[in-house]
Design a protein around this motif. Sequence first.
Motif, short mmCIF file in Angstrom:
data_model
loop_
_atom_site.label_atom_id
_atom_site.label_comp_id
_atom_site.label_asym_id
_atom_site.label_seq_id
_atom_site.Cartn_x
_atom_site.Cartn_y
_atom_site.Cartn_z
N ALA A 2 120.81 -29.82 70.99
CA ALA A 2 120.09 -28.86 70.15
C ALA A 2 118.95 -29.52 69.40
O ALA A 2 117.85 -28.96 69.30
CB ALA A 2 121.07 -28.20 69.17
N GLU A 3 119.20 -30.73 68.90
CA GLU A 3 118.17 -31.45 68.15
C GLU A 3 117.02 -31.84 69.07
O GLU A 3 115.85 -31.79 68.69
CB GLU A 3 118.77 -32.69 67.49
CG GLU A 3 117.84 -33.37 66.51
CD GLU A 3 117.42 -32.46 65.36
OE1 GLU A 3 116.27 -32.58 64.91
OE2 GLU A 3 118.24 -31.62 64.94
N THR A 4 117.36 -32.23 70.30
CA THR A 4 116.33 -32.59 71.28
C THR A 4 115.44 -31.40 71.60
O THR A 4 114.20 -31.52 71.65
CB THR A 4 116.98 -33.10 72.58
OG1 THR A 4 117.78 -34.25 72.27
CG2 THR A 4 115.92 -33.48 73.60
N MET A 5 116.07 -30.23 71.79
CA MET A 5 115.30 -29.03 72.08
C MET A 5 114.41 -28.66 70.91
O MET A 5 113.25 -28.26 71.08
CB MET A 5 116.23 -27.86 72.43
CG MET A 5 115.49 -26.56 72.70
SD MET A 5 116.54 -25.24 73.31
CE MET A 5 116.77 -25.77 75.01
N LYS A 6 114.94 -28.81 69.71
CA LYS A 6 114.17 -28.49 68.51
C LYS A 6 112.93 -29.36 68.42
O LYS A 6 111.83 -28.88 68.09
CB LYS A 6 115.04 -28.69 67.26
CG LYS A 6 114.41 -28.23 65.97
CD LYS A 6 115.39 -28.34 64.82
CE LYS A 6 114.76 -27.87 63.52
NZ LYS A 6 115.71 -27.96 62.37
#
Length: 214
Positions: A2-6
């Motif tokens: 999720a953090e990578t996508m953000k």
Amino acid sequence: MAETMKQTVATILKSIERYNPANLQTLERYVEMQSRENTYDLEANLAVLKLYQFNPEKFNADITCQILLKALTNFPHTDFTLCKCLLLESVVENETISQIKYLADILEQCDFAQFWNRVHQMPELCNRISGFHDSIRKFVCHVVGITFQTIDKNNLANLLGGIDDVTLKHWVKKYGWRDDGNLIFIATQDENIKTKNITEKIEFDHLAPLMALL
């Protein structure tokens, strides 16, 4: 993940790549992630709607509905209006989108009884948005907090979507209200309803140019 996508989306939004339709799938997956994980990114969602505006053949009704429902969860801010302004006229005629627009209208009017009635008629739609009901209840509590001094307990429960006593106690405690039996004490609203005397001082020098015209 999720953090990578953000971080990926943040990079896209900072450059001309926000207008590249090749990035639409990434942004759409980000919208779905927001719905699942109860997060919110208005800028990213507006970028999706703008890409649909420029590339109507890539329009995705399901993603658009999720964006609009997420915007509802941020009332009383004007997010829904911003999103609505990016919708093409042909898109607005979509049946589900029309239903969500109606939800926004009655929510803005604070017709909470009608709002919950409609929400309960479309559970498969609203339940896809994690935290949707509680986000709306926060807005209801905001309105109650600036409107009432006391409110009937059953009335408050209905305004919050027909919740049970245990859930009601949670919201009463969360906002620092007081349970007085059949009534819930909200706050003393004297400051909000007290009449105020307004005195306006106008200097003669400000009037002189106007008097010269008479």
